[in-house]
Design a protein around this motif. Structure first.
Motif, short mmCIF file in Angstrom:
data_model
loop_
_atom_site.label_atom_id
_atom_site.label_comp_id
_atom_site.label_asym_id
_atom_site.label_seq_id
_atom_site.Cartn_x
_atom_site.Cartn_y
_atom_site.Cartn_z
N GLY A 83 65.94 -17.03 6.08
CA GLY A 83 65.63 -18.19 5.27
C GLY A 83 64.94 -19.29 6.07
O GLY A 83 65.04 -19.35 7.30
N HIS A 84 64.25 -20.18 5.35
CA HIS A 84 63.49 -21.26 5.99
C HIS A 84 64.36 -22.18 6.85
O HIS A 84 63.99 -22.47 7.99
N PRO A 85 65.53 -22.65 6.37
CA PRO A 85 66.33 -23.55 7.22
C PRO A 85 66.73 -22.92 8.55
O PRO A 85 66.71 -23.58 9.59
N ALA A 86 67.12 -21.63 8.52
CA ALA A 86 67.53 -20.96 9.75
C ALA A 86 66.36 -20.82 10.71
O ALA A 86 66.48 -21.08 11.92
N LEU A 87 65.20 -20.41 10.19
CA LEU A 87 64.03 -20.25 11.06
C LEU A 87 63.58 -21.61 11.59
O LEU A 87 63.10 -21.71 12.73
N GLN A 88 63.75 -22.65 10.81
CA GLN A 88 63.39 -24.00 11.25
C GLN A 88 64.29 -24.44 12.41
O GLN A 88 63.82 -25.06 13.37
N ARG A 89 65.58 -24.10 12.35
CA ARG A 89 66.47 -24.45 13.45
C ARG A 89 66.12 -23.65 14.71
O ARG A 89 66.19 -24.18 15.83
N VAL A 90 65.74 -22.40 14.54
CA VAL A 90 65.31 -21.60 15.69
C VAL A 90 64.06 -22.21 16.33
O VAL A 90 63.95 -22.30 17.56
N GLU A 91 63.14 -22.64 15.51
CA GLU A 91 61.92 -23.27 16.03
C GLU A 91 62.26 -24.58 16.74
O GLU A 91 61.66 -24.91 17.77
N GLY A 92 63.24 -25.31 16.21
CA GLY A 92 63.67 -26.53 16.88
C GLY A 92 64.26 -26.25 18.25
O GLY A 92 64.01 -26.98 19.21
N TYR A 93 65.05 -25.18 18.36
CA TYR A 93 65.58 -24.77 19.67
C TYR A 93 64.45 -24.40 20.62
O TYR A 93 64.46 -24.79 21.79
N ARG A 94 63.48 -23.67 20.13
CA ARG A 94 62.37 -23.23 20.99
C ARG A 94 61.60 -24.43 21.53
O ARG A 94 61.18 -24.42 22.69
N MET A 95 61.44 -25.47 20.72
CA MET A 95 60.66 -26.62 21.14
C MET A 95 61.46 -27.61 21.98
O MET A 95 60.86 -28.46 22.65
N SER A 96 62.78 -27.51 21.98
CA SER A 96 63.59 -28.50 22.69
C SER A 96 64.42 -27.88 23.82
O SER A 96 63.99 -27.85 24.97
N THR A 97 65.61 -27.39 23.47
CA THR A 97 66.52 -26.87 24.49
C THR A 97 65.89 -25.76 25.32
O THR A 97 66.02 -25.74 26.55
N ARG A 98 65.20 -24.85 24.67
CA ARG A 98 64.58 -23.75 25.39
C ARG A 98 63.46 -24.24 26.29
O ARG A 98 63.33 -23.81 27.45
N ALA A 99 62.63 -25.13 25.78
CA ALA A 99 61.51 -25.65 26.57
C ALA A 99 62.01 -26.38 27.81
O ALA A 99 61.41 -26.27 28.89
N LEU A 100 63.12 -27.12 27.68
CA LEU A 100 63.69 -27.82 28.84
C LEU A 100 64.21 -26.83 29.88
O LEU A 100 64.05 -27.03 31.09
N ALA A 101 64.84 -25.73 29.42
CA ALA A 101 65.35 -24.72 30.34
C ALA A 101 64.21 -24.06 31.10
O ALA A 101 64.31 -23.80 32.31
N VAL A 102 63.11 -23.77 30.40
CA VAL A 102 61.94 -23.15 31.04
C VAL A 102 61.34 -24.11 32.07
O VAL A 102 61.01 -23.71 33.20
N ALA A 103 61.19 -25.39 31.70
CA ALA A 103 60.61 -26.37 32.63
C ALA A 103 61.48 -26.52 33.87
O ALA A 103 60.97 -26.61 35.00
N ARG A 104 62.79 -26.52 33.70
CA ARG A 104 63.71 -26.63 34.83
C ARG A 104 63.60 -25.42 35.74
O ARG A 104 63.60 -25.54 36.98
N ALA A 105 63.51 -24.23 35.14
CA ALA A 105 63.37 -23.01 35.95
C ALA A 105 62.06 -23.01 36.73
O ALA A 105 62.02 -22.58 37.90
N ARG A 106 61.00 -23.49 36.13
CA ARG A 106 59.71 -23.55 36.83
C ARG A 106 59.79 -24.50 38.02
O ARG A 106 59.28 -24.20 39.11
N ARG A 107 60.43 -25.66 37.82
CA ARG A 107 60.53 -26.64 38.91
C ARG A 107 61.30 -26.07 40.10
O ARG A 107 60.96 -26.34 41.25
N HIS A 108 62.30 -25.28 39.81
CA HIS A 108 63.13 -24.72 40.88
C HIS A 108 62.61 -23.38 41.39
O HIS A 108 63.28 -22.74 42.23
#
Length: 458
Positions: free
Chosen positions: A239-264
């Motif tokens: 459903g749209h709400p669930a996929l929207q929350r997944v996209e929100g994770y990808r743009m926020s929490t996940r992106a921060l984890a990737v940026a942190r891993a790159r820095r280190h």
């Protein structure tokens, strides 16, 4: 008897697939560097070319460590694996379930699984003449307990998710003491599973390129690959709400984890990663390794272990191709979700709430909601009473049989699953994508009160 550390170590082994290098050693490929599992060539033959290899990957993952536990028990008795007798199996059962020196005896349900695993292996060995007879002759345990509660109502799910995973208070206010840093990821995963009905491994190994593109539809179709499905690949709907929350994770929490891993420099220290070069329309994935080696595979045939090795390279550097990541930016093993759910349920219990969940419960709940929604939609659209709907289901069920005969299929299930898959998709989108046909929460609440089989929240 195996020590506590030995047992815990064996139980943490995640065996994905077997490779025989020819020296009597089986390697369990579950990480970038496979760890050796020392077994006799005869056992290797039983596992590679038998009913064991035909089992679903999840079953193999569960059974393989159990074999190692039992073999350790035999070894400490001075016995080889093919020297086990009925007495040895009975002694093993007694210690596992009631042993005074066993700090964590297993219950009837766990022992039933272990018994099934041993019975399978020794049954194969007996057929091949490797043992004189199957030593697993114990009767099935009578104290196997199964929960009657397999479903969650929508409001029970929301309460469990918000409090257990999101760190909210039962009142709906934020808990200032909450220190969870993966709430965005965990809530997105739970929403995806509750909406789509995917299995733990299927939802936990999704690649970024497998996510449906977020748009303005009510439901989106995706594809589960054969390599991670229980038996065969299939189409799933989210459903749209669930996929929207997944996209929100990808743009926020996940992106921060990737940026942190790159820095280190986390990704720079991974020697065995595979960098995706292209994904064709036909679903072929091409990659290269750091040393320049190239490879390719069908997207749907990638196993969970292979998916963890895949990375994509963008303007800012490398990132994992898998959707779900740890805080350190590395791919999250799909088996980790069981602990995530357990901790969430424990938090709810500590808050005085009688709600809990497992990944399988979310799958069951999706099926129940869909069934009720489809019946509700058909009744509303056609103006049918339940009795009239039953009549039409019986009449139109013959359509599948007629098409089956026209196509020469032996079973109408083949017709439904293969040739008329697009029709099923159109039906689902038409019925479930109707804004005037919301999920009937009141009906589910009524069923929960009447049957006691659905976990609801007041």
């Amino acid at each position: 008897m195996p020590t506590t550390c030995q047992r815990q170590g064996e139980q943490r082994a995640h065996v994905r697939r077997w490779r025989d290098p020819g020296d009597g050693t089986l390697q369990a490929a579950h990480a970038p560097k496979p760890s050796p599992v020392i077994l006799k060539p005869s056992v290797s033959e039983c596992l590679r070319r038998s009913a064991f290899s035909a089992k679903a990957q999840g079953t193999q993952v569960t059974y393989a460590p159990l074999y190692r536990l039992f073999f350790t028990f035999l070894w400490q008795r001075g016995l080889d694996w093919n020297e086990a007798s009925e007495d040895d199996v009975e002694d093993w059962e007694d210690w596992r379930r009631r042993g005074a020196t066993n700090p964590a005896p297993v219950d009837g349900g766990t022992w039933a699984k272990e018994q099934a695993a041993l019975k399978l292996l020794y049954g194969i060995a007996a057929k091949r003449g490797l043992v004189p007879a199957n030593p697993v002759t114990l009767a099935s345990p009578t104290d196997v307990k199964t929960s009657d509660v397999k479903w969650l109502s929508p409001r029970a799910f929301r309460l469990w998710r918000n409090v257990g995973l999101g760190g909210m208070l039962p009142s709906g206010l934020e808990d200032e003491a909450w220190r969870g840093r993966s709430a965005g990821r965990d809530m997105a995963y739970a929403d995806l599973m509750y909406s789509s009905g995917l299995r733990r491994r299927e939802g936990g190994t999704l690649l970024l390129c497998e996510l449906p593109a977020l748009g303005r539809r009510n439901y989106y179709a995706g594809r589960v690959g054969q390599g991670v499905a229980k038996r065969a690949g299939y189409t799933f709907y989210v459903g749209h709400p669930a996929l929207q929350r997944v996209e929100g994770y990808r743009m926020s929490t996940r992106a921060l984890a990737v940026a942190r891993a790159r820095r280190h420099g986390v990704y720079d220290r991974l020697p065995d990663l595979r960098i995706i070069q292209s994904v064709s329309r036909a679903g072929r994935v091409r990659w290269r390794s750091r040393d320049g080696r190239a490879g390719e595979s069908a997207l749907g045939r990638l196993t969970a272990a292979e998916r963890m090795l895949l990375f994509v390279e963008g303007e800012d550097g490398l990132e994992p191709a898998m959707l779900w990541l740890t805080e350190s930016g590395l791919p999250l093993r799909y088996t980790s979700w069981t602990k995530v759910f357990e901790r969430a349920s424990d938090r709810c219990a500590a808050a005085g709430l009688e709600v809990f969940a497992t990944p399988k419960m979310l799958r069951h709940s999706m099926a129940l909601r869909t069934l009720i929604a489809l019946h509700n939609a058909l009744d509303r659209r056609l103006g049918l009473t339940p009795a009239e709907r039953l009549h039409y289901e019986e009449v139109y069920g013959q359509v599948w049989l007629m098409v089956k005969d026209m196509l020469g299929h032996r079973s109408d299930q083949v017709t439904r699953d293969v040739y008329l898959e697009p029709v099923r998709g159109l039906q689902l989108e038409s019925l479930l994508g109707d804004d005037h046909n919301p999920v009937n929460a009141e009906k589910i609440a009524e069923l929960a009160a009447r049957t006691g089989l659905i976990l609801d929240a007041a």
